[in-house]
Scaffold this active site. Structure first.
Site, PDB file in Angstrom:
ATOM      1  N   GLU A 135       0.836  -1.210   0.000  1.00  0.00           N
ATOM      2  CA  GLU A 135       0.000   0.000   0.000  1.00  0.00           C
ATOM      3  C   GLU A 135       0.871   1.261   0.000  1.00  0.00           C
ATOM      4  OE1 GLU A 135      -2.954  -0.392  -0.789  1.00  0.00           O
ATOM      5  OE2 GLU A 135      -3.230  -2.503  -0.270  1.00  0.00           O
ATOM      6  N   HIS A 138       1.811   2.081  -3.394  1.00  0.00           N
ATOM      7  CA  HIS A 138       0.779   2.857  -4.102  1.00  0.00           C
ATOM      8  C   HIS A 138       0.858   4.337  -3.724  1.00  0.00           C
ATOM      9  CE1 HIS A 138      -1.294  -0.310  -6.153  1.00  0.00           C
ATOM     10  NE2 HIS A 138      -1.679  -0.947  -5.054  1.00  0.00           N
ATOM     11  N   HIS A 144       0.119  -1.561  -9.938  1.00  0.00           N
ATOM     12  CA  HIS A 144       0.244  -3.009  -9.873  1.00  0.00           C
ATOM     13  C   HIS A 144       1.207  -3.486 -10.950  1.00  0.00           C
ATOM     14  CE1 HIS A 144      -3.664  -3.503  -7.456  1.00  0.00           C
ATOM     15  NE2 HIS A 144      -2.602  -3.406  -6.690  1.00  0.00           N
ATOM     16  N   CYS A 145       1.995  -4.502 -10.594  1.00  0.00           N
ATOM     17  CA  CYS A 145       3.052  -4.998 -11.464  1.00  0.00           C
ATOM     18  C   CYS A 145       2.675  -6.384 -11.979  1.00  0.00           C
ATOM     19  CB  CYS A 145       4.348  -5.056 -10.644  1.00  0.00           C
ATOM     20  SG  CYS A 145       5.771  -5.596 -11.576  1.00  0.00           S
ATOM     21  N   CYS A 172      10.177  -1.878 -10.499  1.00  0.00           N
ATOM     22  CA  CYS A 172       9.463  -1.110  -9.460  1.00  0.00           C
ATOM     23  C   CYS A 172      10.435  -0.486  -8.473  1.00  0.00           C
ATOM     24  CB  CYS A 172       8.463  -2.012  -8.734  1.00  0.00           C
ATOM     25  SG  CYS A 172       7.074  -2.507  -9.775  1.00  0.00           S
TER      26      CYS A 172
HETATM   27 ZN   LIG Z   1      -2.499  -2.849  -4.791  1.00  0.00          ZN
HETATM   28 ZN   LIG Z   2       7.300  -4.826  -9.988  1.00  0.00          ZN
END
Ligand SMILES: [Zn+2]
Ligand SMILES: [Zn+2]
Length: 193
Positions: A135, A138, A144-145, A172
């Site tokens: 979270e 985010h 989302h990955c 990410c």
């Molecule tokens: Zn999420």
């Molecule tokens: Zn990722």
């Protein structure tokens, strides 16, 4: 060293085991290298109870957070026992406004293994920390990955959550580091995992 202190606040809503808060805080500082502080508890969010679903509306709690300011903190993660939902899902482990300041983590569904057996508390806390880091991702604008071996992979159930690692994929991780540098929350010399 970062000059900023008290960056991320972890706040219990109602009665939450202190150890859960400490494990979440330790993971935020250990994996994301941010300063964390555990805040005094807020009231149990009875105002967010949906009486038909007998679950708590995550959006209403996040809205209440907006009016509470938390001005000394850049990001605030609320931790609570009750079951959370957002209207399009039957339940959520956590919820965050993309790129926002506030997120929630519910412990409600973290105590049962995929086969229905009870989980040891160490595993419950590890799951809670994973949801909190996801979270928080985010809040720093990570989406989302698709990569299954990435913290930002979406988890719909406890099996997904257990299969999701606590670390970010290379993509990410680079995105987050860049984001934190740009927000001046870490210096380029700081180690980052
Ligand atoms: Zn999420
Ligand atoms: Zn990722």
């Amino acid at each position: 060293m970062s000059s900023k202190k008290r960056l991320v606040g972890v706040v219990p809503l109602g009665e939450v085991p202190e150890i859960a808060l400490k494990v979440i805080a330790a993971h935020i500082s250990g994996y994301f290298n941010l300063s964390v502080q555990i805040l005094p508890p807020l009231e149990h969010p009875e105002y967010a109870l949906d009486e038909r679903r007998f679950q708590y509306n995550a959006g209403i709690i996040l809205k209440a957070f907006e009016s509470m300011r938390f001005k000394d903190y850049d990001k605030v993660i609320g931790v609570l026992n009750p079951d959370l939902f957002i209207p399009i899902f039957t339940h959520v482990f956590g919820e965050a406004k993309q790129g926002g300041k506030f997120a929630l983590v519910s412990l409600f569904r973290l105590g049962k293994n995929p086969d229905g057996s009870s989980s040891p508390s160490s595993l419950i806390f590890e799951r809670a920390a994973k949801v909190a880091l996801h979270e928080l991702g985010h809040l720093f604008n990570l989406l989302h990955c698709r990569e299954k071996r990435c913290l930002m992979h979406f988890s719909g159930d406890i099996q997904d959550l257990d299969e999701t690692p606590i670390y970010l994929c290379r993509y990410c991780s680079t995105f987050l580091k860049d984001r934190l540098l740009r927000l001046n929350l870490i210096s380029s010399k700081e180690r980052f995992r």
